[in-house]
Design a protein around this motif. Sequence first.
Motif: not given
Length: 415
Positions: A387-415
Motif C-alpha cells: 500500500g505504500l512505497n519508500e519515501k511516501d509521506r503520510v500524515a501523523l493526524v487525520d488531515p480532514f478531521l483537523q481541517k474541520e476543527e480549524e473551521k469550527k475554531r474560525e467560526n467560533a472566533s467570528k461569532e
Amino acid sequence: MKRIFDRYIPAACLLLLLLNACGRKETGDIPTAAAVRGVFYIDLYEEGEIEAIRSLNLSSPTISWRYGNLKITQLVKDGQEVNAGDTLIVFDPSEVQKGIVEAEGRMEISLAEMEQMTAQHQSDLEELNADYEVARLSREISAIRFESAEYESEVKKKEIQLNLDKAGIALDRAREQIDNRIKIQKEEVKQKNLAIEQDRARLDEAHETLQKMFVVTPSPGIAIIARSWSSGNKFQVGDQCWSGFPIIQQPDLTSMKATVKINEVDIAKISRDLKVEIKPDAFSDSVFSGTVSTVANLAVNKDETSKQKVFPVEIAIEGTHANLLPGLTVSCRIIIDRIEDVLYVPLEAVHQEGDRYFVYRKAGGGFDKTEVERGAVNSDFMVITSGLNEKDRVALVDPFLQKEEEKKRENASKE
C-alpha cells in the motif's frame, strides 16, 4: 473587450494565488513522516534501576551482652567515595573501654594471688620436708638403738623394736603428707591458672571488641547507608542497632546490572541473551549496552500496594561507566527481534476501521486515504507490507478531521 480581459485577468490570478496559498497552508500545518525502509526492531520498553552485581555488606559487629547496646557515634556520608582502609562506622566504645579496665584489674589480682599461692606452697613444702627429715633421723636413731640392743633384756628389746616401728610409721606418714600436699598444690595451681586464662580471655575479648567498634572497609567504592528496620529511615549518628545488622552496602562498581519488572503478558517474549539499550534518566544523552542475564521463574507483586504480578528480569551492563551508579532510574529497551529490509511508518500514521488499516498519503497539495496491510508492530512503528512505497509521506493526524476543527475554531472566533 480587451479592457474587460485586462481588468479580470489580474483578479483571476490573484484568486488563484490565494487558493494555492491556502492549500499550502493546510498541508503545511499537517505533521507528516516518511515511510522508511530498513531494519525493524521488535522491542519492549521498561523502567528499571541500576544495581551492583556484587556488593560488600558492612554490618554492625557481633559483641557480648556485657558491653551493652551498639550506638553509632560516627558514620560516613551516604554515597561518599571511600578507599580501602577507611573507617566508615564508629560505635560508642565507652562500655568496652570500661570492660578492658575491669578485665585488667581482675587479671592483676589473679596474677598477684598466683604469686602469693606459689610462695605459700613453697613454704608449706619446706615445712613438710623438714618434718620428713626429722622423722627420717628419728627412725635412723631407733634403728641404731635396735642394732645395739643385742644384750638388752627381752622387754627392753621389745620397747626398742616398737620405737623403731613407730619411727618408720612417722617417716611414711611424713612422706605421704608431702605427696598429698604436692597433689593438692598442683590442683590449686591448675584452678588458679584456669582463672587467669579466663581473665586473659576476657581481656583479649575486650580488646578485640574495641577494634570492632571501628568498622573499616577492605576495598574502595562508594558507601550506601542502609535503612533501619525499626524506623524505615537511613541510619544516622545516635542510632542504636542489633549485632550483625547491615549498616552500609558497598557496591562493586566494576560490574553493574539493571533490574526491570516485566508484566505477565510480556514475559513470554523475554529470554536470556537478548540485547538491551539502557538510557539513564539523569543522563538522557547517554546510551549503554547490556544483555538479559536472568529471567525470574516466579512472579511477584509489583509493589506492596499492588496485586499486579510481574517478573523480575536482570540485565548485565557491558563495561564500566562512571555515570552508572546504584539507585539510578533507567529506561531499558529490550530488543526482542529484528526484521531486515522492511517498510515501516510511525504508529500515529496508521488508522483502523474494523479489520482494515489505512493511512493518509500525501499527494500533491492534499492527502489521499490509502488502504495498507500491516505487519509487525513495536512501541513506535508499524511495518507496512503493501500500500505504500519508500519515501511516501503520510500524515501523523487525520488531515480532514483537523481541517474541520480549524473551521469550527474560525467560526467560533467570528461569532
